[in-house]
Design a protein around this motif. Structure first.
Motif, PDB file in Angstrom:
ATOM      1  N   ASP A 184     -19.098  19.671   4.595  1.00 17.12           N
ATOM      2  CA  ASP A 184     -18.584  20.434   6.249  1.00 17.12           C
ATOM      3  C   ASP A 184     -17.160  21.199   6.373  1.00 17.12           C
ATOM      4  N   GLY A 185     -16.080  20.293   5.392  1.00 19.60           N
ATOM      5  CA  GLY A 185     -14.851  21.242   5.418  1.00 19.60           C
ATOM      6  C   GLY A 185     -14.236  20.663   6.504  1.00 19.60           C
ATOM      7  N   GLN A 186     -14.930  19.580   7.320  1.00 15.76           N
ATOM      8  CA  GLN A 186     -14.099  18.865   8.044  1.00 15.76           C
ATOM      9  C   GLN A 186     -12.914  17.663   7.584  1.00 15.76           C
ATOM     10  N   LYS A 187     -11.752  17.624   8.197  1.00 15.09           N
ATOM     11  CA  LYS A 187     -10.706  16.737   7.338  1.00 15.09           C
ATOM     12  C   LYS A 187     -10.984  15.298   8.562  1.00 15.09           C
ATOM     13  N   ALA A 188     -11.399  14.313   7.081  1.00 16.80           N
ATOM     14  CA  ALA A 188     -11.666  12.982   8.032  1.00 16.80           C
ATOM     15  C   ALA A 188     -11.035  12.191   9.204  1.00 16.80           C
ATOM     16  N   GLY A 189      -9.391  12.527   9.060  1.00 13.79           N
ATOM     17  CA  GLY A 189      -8.871  11.649   9.813  1.00 13.79           C
ATOM     18  C   GLY A 189      -8.161  10.657   9.498  1.00 13.79           C
ATOM     19  N   GLU A 190      -7.189  10.163   9.987  1.00 19.22           N
ATOM     20  CA  GLU A 190      -6.163   8.621   9.194  1.00 19.22           C
ATOM     21  C   GLU A 190      -7.284   8.232   8.219  1.00 19.22           C
ATOM     22  N   ILE A 191      -7.424   7.674   6.822  1.00 19.81           N
ATOM     23  CA  ILE A 191      -7.983   6.931   6.430  1.00 19.81           C
ATOM     24  C   ILE A 191      -7.458   4.868   6.233  1.00 19.81           C
ATOM     25  N   GLY A 192      -7.770   4.368   7.100  1.00 13.20           N
ATOM     26  CA  GLY A 192      -7.676   3.124   6.444  1.00 13.20           C
ATOM     27  C   GLY A 192      -8.531   2.162   5.402  1.00 13.20           C
ATOM     28  N   GLN A 193      -6.944   1.466   4.812  1.00 11.73           N
ATOM     29  CA  GLN A 193      -7.717   0.771   3.645  1.00 11.73           C
ATOM     30  C   GLN A 193      -7.393  -0.615   4.357  1.00 11.73           C
TER      31      GLN A 193
ATOM     32  N   GLY B 207     -18.440  -9.480   4.289  1.00 15.43           N
ATOM     33  CA  GLY B 207     -19.649 -10.135   3.917  1.00 15.43           C
ATOM     34  C   GLY B 207     -19.638 -10.574   2.464  1.00 15.43           C
ATOM     35  N   ILE B 208     -18.200 -10.640   1.800  1.00 11.38           N
ATOM     36  CA  ILE B 208     -18.153 -11.438   0.538  1.00 11.38           C
ATOM     37  C   ILE B 208     -17.772 -12.384   0.593  1.00 11.38           C
ATOM     38  N   THR B 209     -17.724 -13.065  -0.896  1.00 10.03           N
ATOM     39  CA  THR B 209     -17.394 -13.929  -0.869  1.00 10.03           C
ATOM     40  C   THR B 209     -16.388 -14.317  -2.309  1.00 10.03           C
ATOM     41  N   LYS B 210     -16.780 -13.496  -3.558  1.00 10.67           N
ATOM     42  CA  LYS B 210     -16.362 -13.498  -4.633  1.00 10.67           C
ATOM     43  C   LYS B 210     -15.406 -11.647  -4.514  1.00 10.67           C
ATOM     44  N   ASP B 211     -14.352 -11.859  -5.164  1.00  6.75           N
ATOM     45  CA  ASP B 211     -12.979 -11.340  -5.066  1.00  6.75           C
ATOM     46  C   ASP B 211     -12.789 -10.618  -2.956  1.00  6.75           C
ATOM     47  N   ALA B 212     -12.796 -10.954  -2.514  1.00  5.14           N
ATOM     48  CA  ALA B 212     -13.267 -11.159  -1.547  1.00  5.14           C
ATOM     49  C   ALA B 212     -11.652 -10.736  -0.865  1.00  5.14           C
ATOM     50  N   ASP B 213     -10.511 -10.718  -1.291  1.00  3.56           N
ATOM     51  CA  ASP B 213      -9.236 -10.396  -0.775  1.00  3.56           C
ATOM     52  C   ASP B 213      -8.911  -8.512  -1.537  1.00  3.56           C
ATOM     53  N   ARG B 214      -9.932  -8.283  -2.089  1.00  8.29           N
ATOM     54  CA  ARG B 214      -9.088  -7.083  -2.287  1.00  8.29           C
ATOM     55  C   ARG B 214      -9.347  -5.742  -1.769  1.00  8.29           C
ATOM     56  N   LEU B 215      -8.029  -5.462  -1.742  1.00  6.23           N
ATOM     57  CA  LEU B 215      -8.232  -4.170  -0.683  1.00  6.23           C
ATOM     58  C   LEU B 215      -9.022  -2.904  -1.269  1.00  6.23           C
ATOM     59  N   LEU B 216     -11.020  -3.274  -1.064  1.00  8.35           N
ATOM     60  CA  LEU B 216     -11.261  -1.758  -1.247  1.00  8.35           C
ATOM     61  C   LEU B 216     -12.137  -1.226  -0.273  1.00  8.35           C
ATOM     62  N   ARG B 217     -11.677  -1.351   0.988  1.00  2.17           N
ATOM     63  CA  ARG B 217     -13.002  -1.109   2.330  1.00  2.17           C
ATOM     64  C   ARG B 217     -11.699   0.560   2.097  1.00  2.17           C
ATOM     65  N   PHE B 218     -12.870   1.391   3.187  1.00  5.45           N
ATOM     66  CA  PHE B 218     -12.037   2.515   3.469  1.00  5.45           C
ATOM     67  C   PHE B 218     -12.818   2.919   4.946  1.00  5.45           C
ATOM     68  N   TYR B 219     -12.209   3.463   5.852  1.00  5.47           N
ATOM     69  CA  TYR B 219     -12.345   3.781   6.807  1.00  5.47           C
ATOM     70  C   TYR B 219     -11.752   4.268   7.758  1.00  5.47           C
ATOM     71  N   VAL B 220     -12.486   5.044   8.477  1.00  2.00           N
ATOM     72  CA  VAL B 220     -11.680   6.141   9.812  1.00  2.00           C
ATOM     73  C   VAL B 220     -11.340   5.321  10.714  1.00  2.00           C
ATOM     74  N   ARG B 221      -9.788   5.328  10.665  1.00  3.31           N
ATOM     75  CA  ARG B 221      -8.580   4.804  11.725  1.00  3.31           C
ATOM     76  C   ARG B 221      -9.670   4.919  12.902  1.00  3.31           C
ATOM     77  N   GLY B 222      -9.201   4.238  14.574  1.00  5.48           N
ATOM     78  CA  GLY B 222      -9.660   4.591  15.356  1.00  5.48           C
ATOM     79  C   GLY B 222     -11.357   5.174  15.655  1.00  5.48           C
TER      80      GLY B 222
END
Length: 208
Positions: free
Chosen positions: A167-176, A181-196
């Protein structure tokens, strides 16, 4: 409101074209932050803004495609932009978006939504009132939008019972950060989220 009202909302949310979707899994996981998941139900339209995703990339031991295609995961191997829906731990449905080229077997888990439309329907589907808890976490999200295995393999770049929109709205600052909840390759920075965002799942220590 009746169906006419629901359909008019759908007209406000044209599907994202497949050509707009990055063909790299991690890039797609970041791209989807701030986009919409739209669900057309008999009672009306339900939608939410994506505030959290996880990427499951090529060669990822935590990914369902790591050991190759099976009848259960074949939708993960479709061209980017298709739904891969599976039952986790025999309890909760999970909505994923296939990524990269057909035959690769990678995808993006949609972990959390900020509810936008059809909130009363979400509350009925979930059996809870608190807005923050309606779609905070992948199992809650799927329950709120009534997502099940019947939607597995669906093209999310076409309007139907479920699709991706913007809808054209910006997501805001994205954290990584690391995936949850995983045990294999668990330390990879592959989760993205809206800070705050209060709608992001997981412990607060992972939301900085």
């Amino acid at each position: 409101m009746g169906r006419a009202h629901a359909v008019s909302h759908g007209e406000d949310h044209p599907p994202i074209a497949r050509s707009e979707l990055p063909d790299d899994t991690a890039a797609l996981a970041r791209f989807l932050i701030g986009k919409l998941v739209v669900r057309d139900l008999p009672e009306g339209m339900v939608s939410g803004r994506i505030v959290e995703t996880e990427a499951y990339v090529v060669g990822d031991a935590a990914g369902h495609g790591f050991r190759g295609m099976t009848p259960r995961n074949r939708s993960l191997f479709l061209e980017r932009g298709h739904a891969y829906v599976y039952l986790a731990y025999g309890v909760s449905m999970m909505l994923n978006v296939s990524s990269e080229a057909e035959g690769i077997g990678t995808g993006v888990l949609i972990r959390a939504l900020e509810p936008l439309e059809g909130i009363a329907i979400m509350r009925q589907n979930r059996g809870v009132e608190r807005l923050r808890d309606l779609a905070r976490g992948p199992g809650r999200l799927a329950a709120a939008l009534r997502i099940d295995r019947s939607l597995d393999g669906l093209d999310l770049c076409r309007k139907g019972p479920l699709w991706l929109a913007k809808d054209g709205q910006k997501a805001g600052e994205i954290g990584q950060g690391i995936r949850i909840g995983i045990t294999k390759d668990a330390d990879r920075l592959l989760r993205f989220y809206v800070r705050g965002s209060p709608f992001v799942s997981g412990p607060r220590s992972l939301q900085k």
